[in-house]
Design a protein around this motif. Structure first.
Motif, short mmCIF file in Angstrom:
data_model
loop_
_atom_site.label_atom_id
_atom_site.label_comp_id
_atom_site.label_asym_id
_atom_site.label_seq_id
_atom_site.Cartn_x
_atom_site.Cartn_y
_atom_site.Cartn_z
N LEU A 42 0.82 -1.13 -0.04
CA LEU A 42 0.11 0.12 0.01
C LEU A 42 0.90 1.28 -0.04
O LEU A 42 0.52 2.40 -0.48
CB LEU A 42 -0.86 0.02 1.21
N ASP A 43 2.09 1.23 0.44
CA ASP A 43 2.90 2.16 0.88
C ASP A 43 3.87 2.57 -0.52
O ASP A 43 5.04 2.08 -0.20
CB ASP A 43 3.59 2.13 2.06
N THR A 44 3.37 3.10 -1.33
CA THR A 44 4.26 3.17 -2.57
C THR A 44 4.33 4.58 -3.24
O THR A 44 4.78 4.57 -4.42
CB THR A 44 3.50 2.49 -3.75
N ILE B 159 -6.01 -10.67 -1.09
CA ILE B 159 -5.82 -9.39 -0.05
C ILE B 159 -4.43 -8.93 -0.96
O ILE B 159 -4.53 -7.87 -0.80
CB ILE B 159 -5.53 -9.74 1.41
N LEU B 160 -3.72 -9.79 -1.08
CA LEU B 160 -2.21 -9.22 -1.74
C LEU B 160 -2.60 -8.68 -3.23
O LEU B 160 -1.91 -7.45 -3.61
CB LEU B 160 -1.30 -10.60 -2.06
N ALA C 183 -2.02 -4.96 -4.03
CA ALA C 183 -0.99 -4.57 -5.21
C ALA C 183 -1.86 -3.80 -6.44
O ALA C 183 -1.00 -3.48 -7.19
CB ALA C 183 -0.41 -5.72 -5.59
N GLY C 184 -3.12 -3.90 -6.16
CA GLY C 184 -3.63 -3.13 -7.38
C GLY C 184 -3.82 -4.22 -8.65
O GLY C 184 -4.32 -3.82 -9.62
N VAL D 184 -8.92 2.61 0.88
CA VAL D 184 -7.57 1.46 0.95
C VAL D 184 -7.35 0.77 -0.56
O VAL D 184 -6.23 1.13 -0.82
CB VAL D 184 -7.76 0.40 2.06
N PHE D 185 -8.53 0.07 -0.87
CA PHE D 185 -8.12 -0.76 -1.97
C PHE D 185 -8.77 -0.07 -3.38
O PHE D 185 -8.62 -0.85 -4.24
CB PHE D 185 -8.76 -1.99 -1.77
#
Lengths: 208, 208
Positions: free
Chosen positions: A123-125, B174-175, B179-180, B205-206
């Motif tokens: 998430l931290d990118t 979830i990964l 990661a999108g 968040v996502f």
DNA sequence: CCGCATCCTCATGGATACTG
DNA sequence: CAGTATCCATGAGGATGCGG
């Protein structure tokens, strides 16, 4: 690990953490300090002699410390402050691994605790930007130039473009300067560096 | 490299680039695409058979590509786009190596071209921040929580604090979401995820 | 049990010689 | 020049031992 014999930060890093299992041990200790048995459990597949060897290596090189916790002789392993800074390269490798992860676990083992690292890493990118100039670097070979743009810094062979300033010094000193381990003021006082052109630009780089 | 058998991004990364010399080869190719002989020169100490082996491995795993450049059959090695993204973890390791570098080169060999990576890496160290909330994660074991603060994200065991929302899904999903690689909309349409509480937080968040 | 140390076997790495 | 082939040294992995 056998030395690479290269004066390069990457090579020297790998001499410390590049051995098989080392970064995975650090991963476990980033999740939480742990006892020997916890590490065996969190590192499925590792041989006990290897874990013992690696913990010793990492302790000697200053990445891990062995603590006697609570009462009695309960041994616990934890990261030193420097060791804990491996969080950033590890998060970076985790981000890089995305294409390897989306196919799912196959037959690999999985511990939910590993997500403690992975999710924040993914998430931290986002990064920040900076001003813009070009400085010449003379470090004993062909001349280089250091350019700052909005998207980051770039070093390459001098392409003939106008330089705002020049810096002449040795490899070790330019790294120490860039890392902030050596101040520009000290370097000049000790005669470790020569500066030409617009000195204020050089200060922008090495004394922010 | 023998597989670690762990469904962990770090472990899977290391299965690709964790072998001795691999990241140093990538370092050379980040500096510039190169021929076999250039790599031998830029990697003092490597054995020719190892370089050949590693280049094959890296090609198979999609990090390196072998190109026929210009006229004749001149082979050149270059990074794939994914391989080039190793710049970030490598820069991160270079920053971590600072304490190992300030003692100077000793007897190690040195190529000025290595500074092409190191100097920008050492200068480029600032990150950005974010809002603040807590989301519960249920991925098949004990409940976790994901917290966002100004300084970054943090995942740990649920500490009983109020959750703004909850997400129930599988590790791989979830990964992929973080990661999108998978959108929240798709995940919900496919029934891969269940959301409770304040859904808008989960979107923050996502689906940023 | 936990925290390792030892032993053994086999895979991998390193140096060098060699070839198309 | 761009790799292979060969041979030896080292290291990984698994099983087991052993004192606290």
């Amino acid at each position: 690990m056998r030395s690479y014999g290269q004066y390069c930060g990457l090579a020297r890093s790998l001499e410390v953490v590049g051995d098989r299992w080392n970064l995975l041990i650090v991963r476990q200790l980033l999740i939480a300090p742990a006892r020997y048995r916890d590490l065996i459990d969190g590192l499925p597949g590792i041989a006990t002699n290897l874990l013992a060897d690696r913990l010793r290596d990492l302790e000697v090189s200053g990445v891990v410390e062995r603590r006697l916790t609570g009462e009695g002789s309960v041994v616990e392993y934890a990261l030193t402050p420097w060791g804990a800074e491996l969080r950033l390269p590890i998060e970076s490798l985790i981000r890089w691994s995305t294409p390897l992860m989306v196919r799912g676990p196959d037959d690999d083992s999985f511990r939910p605790e590993w997500l403690t690292l992975a999710v924040p890493a993914l998430l931290d990118t986002r990064f920040e930007a900076r001003p813009s100039w070009t400085v010449g670097l003379e470090i004993g070979g062909p001349p280089f130039q250091l350019r700052a743009t909005r998207s980051g810094f770039k070093v390459g062979p001098h392409d003939g473009r106008d330089l705002d300033a020049t810096v002449r010094t040795d490899p070790a000193y330019i790294l120490a300067l860039a890392a902030g381990a050596l101040t520009l003021r000290d370097a000049r006082a000790l005669g470790l560096v020569e500066i030409g052109g617009d000195e204020s630009v050089v200060r922008t780089v090495f004394a922010p």
